[in-house]
Scaffold this active site. Sequence first.
Site, mmCIF file in Angstrom:
data_model
loop_
_atom_site.group_PDB
_atom_site.id
_atom_site.type_symbol
_atom_site.label_atom_id
_atom_site.label_comp_id
_atom_site.label_asym_id
_atom_site.label_seq_id
_atom_site.Cartn_x
_atom_site.Cartn_y
_atom_site.Cartn_z
ATOM 1 N N SER A 117 0.825 -1.210 0.000
ATOM 2 C CA SER A 117 0.000 0.000 0.000
ATOM 3 C C SER A 117 0.858 1.259 0.000
ATOM 4 C CB SER A 117 -0.948 -0.007 1.187
ATOM 5 O OG SER A 117 -0.230 -0.163 2.381
ATOM 6 N N HIS A 138 -1.309 -2.523 -7.265
ATOM 7 C CA HIS A 138 -1.991 -2.151 -6.025
ATOM 8 C C HIS A 138 -3.510 -2.140 -6.198
ATOM 9 C CE1 HIS A 138 -2.704 1.050 -2.708
ATOM 10 N NE2 HIS A 138 -2.788 -0.165 -2.227
ATOM 11 N N GLU A 150 -3.566 0.471 -9.277
ATOM 12 C CA GLU A 150 -2.411 1.337 -9.521
ATOM 13 C C GLU A 150 -1.267 0.435 -9.985
ATOM 14 O OE1 GLU A 150 -2.909 5.044 -6.363
ATOM 15 O OE2 GLU A 150 -1.909 3.237 -5.658
ATOM 16 N N ASN A 188 -3.433 6.530 -1.823
ATOM 17 C CA ASN A 188 -3.155 6.584 -0.385
ATOM 18 C C ASN A 188 -2.488 7.892 0.033
ATOM 19 O OD1 ASN A 188 -4.387 4.193 0.159
ATOM 20 N ND2 ASN A 188 -2.525 2.965 0.073
HETATM 21 N N1 3HC Z 1 -16.655 -7.968 -1.095
HETATM 22 C C1 3HC Z 1 -17.400 -8.097 -2.203
HETATM 23 N N2 3HC Z 1 -18.425 -7.288 -2.511
HETATM 24 C C2 3HC Z 1 -18.722 -6.307 -1.645
HETATM 25 C C3 3HC Z 1 -17.993 -6.101 -0.456
HETATM 26 C C4 3HC Z 1 -16.917 -6.982 -0.202
HETATM 27 N N3 3HC Z 1 -16.158 -6.874 0.899
HETATM 28 N N4 3HC Z 1 -18.535 -5.041 0.200
HETATM 29 C C5 3HC Z 1 -19.564 -4.596 -0.554
HETATM 30 N N5 3HC Z 1 -19.671 -5.361 -1.655
HETATM 31 C C6 3HC Z 1 -20.648 -5.218 -2.741
HETATM 32 C C7 3HC Z 1 -22.041 -5.485 -2.235
HETATM 33 O O1 3HC Z 1 -22.309 -6.864 -2.231
HETATM 34 C C8 3HC Z 1 -22.893 -4.717 -3.230
HETATM 35 O O2 3HC Z 1 -22.999 -5.475 -4.426
HETATM 36 P P1 3HC Z 1 -24.322 -5.392 -5.330
HETATM 37 O O3 3HC Z 1 -24.488 -3.966 -5.731
HETATM 38 O O4 3HC Z 1 -24.003 -6.290 -6.473
HETATM 39 O O5 3HC Z 1 -25.426 -5.893 -4.460
HETATM 40 C C9 3HC Z 1 -22.029 -3.492 -3.547
HETATM 41 O O6 3HC Z 1 -20.688 -3.842 -3.181
HETATM 42 C C10 3HC Z 1 -22.469 -2.296 -2.758
HETATM 43 O O7 3HC Z 1 -22.441 -2.661 -1.388
HETATM 44 P P2 3HC Z 1 -23.497 -2.185 -0.321
HETATM 45 O O8 3HC Z 1 -24.813 -1.899 -0.988
HETATM 46 O O9 3HC Z 1 -23.500 -3.147 0.816
HETATM 47 O O10 3HC Z 1 -22.893 -0.873 0.313
HETATM 48 P P3 3HC Z 1 -22.339 0.416 -0.395
HETATM 49 O O11 3HC Z 1 -23.161 0.802 -1.581
HETATM 50 O O12 3HC Z 1 -22.131 1.392 0.705
HETATM 51 O O13 3HC Z 1 -20.912 -0.017 -0.955
HETATM 52 C C11 3HC Z 1 -18.590 -0.044 -0.609
HETATM 53 C C12 3HC Z 1 -19.926 -0.530 -0.100
HETATM 54 C C13 3HC Z 1 -18.333 -0.604 -2.006
HETATM 55 C C14 3HC Z 1 -17.541 -0.547 0.348
HETATM 56 C C15 3HC Z 1 -18.646 1.523 -0.690
HETATM 57 O O14 3HC Z 1 -19.038 2.032 0.552
HETATM 58 C C16 3HC Z 1 -17.307 2.134 -1.055
HETATM 59 O O15 3HC Z 1 -16.952 2.220 -2.211
HETATM 60 N N6 3HC Z 1 -16.579 2.594 -0.038
HETATM 61 C C17 3HC Z 1 -15.249 3.208 -0.228
HETATM 62 C C18 3HC Z 1 -14.214 2.114 -0.369
HETATM 63 C C19 3HC Z 1 -12.862 2.682 -0.587
HETATM 64 O O16 3HC Z 1 -12.617 3.872 -0.588
HETATM 65 N N7 3HC Z 1 -11.916 1.768 -0.767
HETATM 66 C C20 3HC Z 1 -10.512 2.140 -0.923
HETATM 67 C C21 3HC Z 1 -9.817 1.971 0.368
HETATM 68 S S1 3HC Z 1 -8.089 2.361 0.237
HETATM 69 C C22 3HC Z 1 -7.375 0.895 -0.164
HETATM 70 O O17 3HC Z 1 -7.992 -0.144 -0.226
HETATM 71 C C23 3HC Z 1 -5.904 0.939 -0.419
HETATM 72 C C24 3HC Z 1 -5.153 0.163 0.586
HETATM 73 O O18 3HC Z 1 -3.802 0.183 0.226
HETATM 74 C C25 3HC Z 1 -5.273 0.728 1.966
#
Ligand code: 3HC
Length: 281
Positions: A117, A138, A150, A188
Site C-alpha cells: 500500500s 496495487h 495502480e 493513499n
Molecule cells: N466484497 C465483495 N463485494 C462487496 C464487499 C466486499 N467486501 N462489500 C460490498 N460489496 C458489494 C455489495 O455486495 C454490493 O454489491 P451489489 O451492488 O451487487 O449488491 C455493492 O458492493 C455495494 O455494497 P453495499 O450496498 O453493501 O454498500 P455500499 O453501496 O455502501 O458499498 C462499498 C460498499 C463498495 C464498500 C462503498 O461504501 C465504497 O466504495 N466505499 C469506499 C471504499 C474505498 O474507498 N476503498 C478504498 C480503500 S483504500 C485501499 O484499499 C488501499 C489500501 O492500500 C489501503
Amino acid sequence: MKKISVIGAGTMGTDIAQVFAQKGFDVVIRDITDDIISKSAAKLERSLARLVEKGKITAEDKQKLQSHISFTTDLNASADADVVIEAIIEDVKIKKDLFKQLDGLCKPETILATNTSSISITEISAAVARKDKFIGMHFFNPVPVMKLVEVIRGMATSDETFKAIMELSRVIGKEPVEVNDGPGFIVNKILVPMINEAVCVLQDGIASAEDIDKAMQLGANHPMGPLALSDLIGNDVVLHIMNILYEETGDPKYRPNILLKKMVRGGLLGKKTGRGFYTYQ
Ligand code: 3HC
C-alpha cells in the site's frame, strides 16, 4: 498468462485470487499456516455463496471458479506462475526475504508484483535480480468491487513488464493507472491524510464519529465516511501508511494522529478485530 500465484491469504490476497479465478485464471494462494489457509478458503466460500444468492453467478459457476483456486503453504507452488502477486504483511524486510526466495525458484519469465500500500517498489525490488520484471500492482478494498489498480513502476521496471501488467489489469475487468514510485502512490497519498484529519476532528471534540462520517457522505458525496473507511481498511494499515508518508517526506503535515496511534496500540483495528471507531458483530 494462465497461472497466478497470490502470496498472502488475508482479506486482500483472498479477494485478489477471487477476481482472477472469476476471469478463468488458475490461481494458487499461499500462506504460512494451515489455519490462515482455512480461514481464507472459508472467506472465499462465503463470498461466492453470496454471489450465488444474489443471482450474480450460478452454483455451477461457483464450483468451476473454486476448481481454479488451490490453497497451499508451499512456496514452490509459485514456481511455474506467470505472475506472482504478494499481499503479505507491510514489513519491508519480510517482503524482501520473500521476493528473494521467489526470485530463486520462479521460472525466468515470471513477473513479480507487490500489492504494497505504500512501501517503495524500488526498495523491495532491491532484493531480486530480475528488477526489470518487478512491479507494483496495487488493488483497493473491497477488491471485487473497486475498479482501480495502480500499476507502479520501480526505477528498473521494464516497459514490457509495465505493459503486461496494465493489460492483465484490464483482462480482469479493472481500470489501471500508471504511477511512478513515490510514498503512498496516488490514492493513499491523498486518501489516508484525509482519514488522519478526520481522526483529528474526532480527537478535538469537534464532532462525533457518526457525524464526521455523515458529513463527508452527504457533504462531499463519499460512499462511506472516513472513519468507517479506516475501520474497513484497518486502522493499523492507515497508521502504517501515515508513518511511511511522514518518514519518507519529513513533512509534519503527515504526522499520524495520537488517537489513531492509541487505538492501534489498544488493538482497536477496525472491522477485523470487531472494534475500531465503531463496534462490529
Ligand atoms: N466484497 C465483495 N463485494 C462487496 C464487499 C466486499 N467486501 N462489500 C460490498 N460489496 C458489494 C455489495 O455486495 C454490493 O454489491 P451489489 O451492488 O451487487 O449488491 C455493492 O458492493 C455495494 O455494497 P453495499 O450496498 O453493501 O454498500 P455500499 O453501496 O455502501 O458499498 C462499498 C460498499 C463498495 C464498500 C462503498 O461504501 C465504497 O466504495 N466505499 C469506499 C471504499 C474505498 O474507498 N476503498 C478504498 C480503500 S483504500 C485501499 O484499499 C488501499 C489500501 O492500500 C489501503
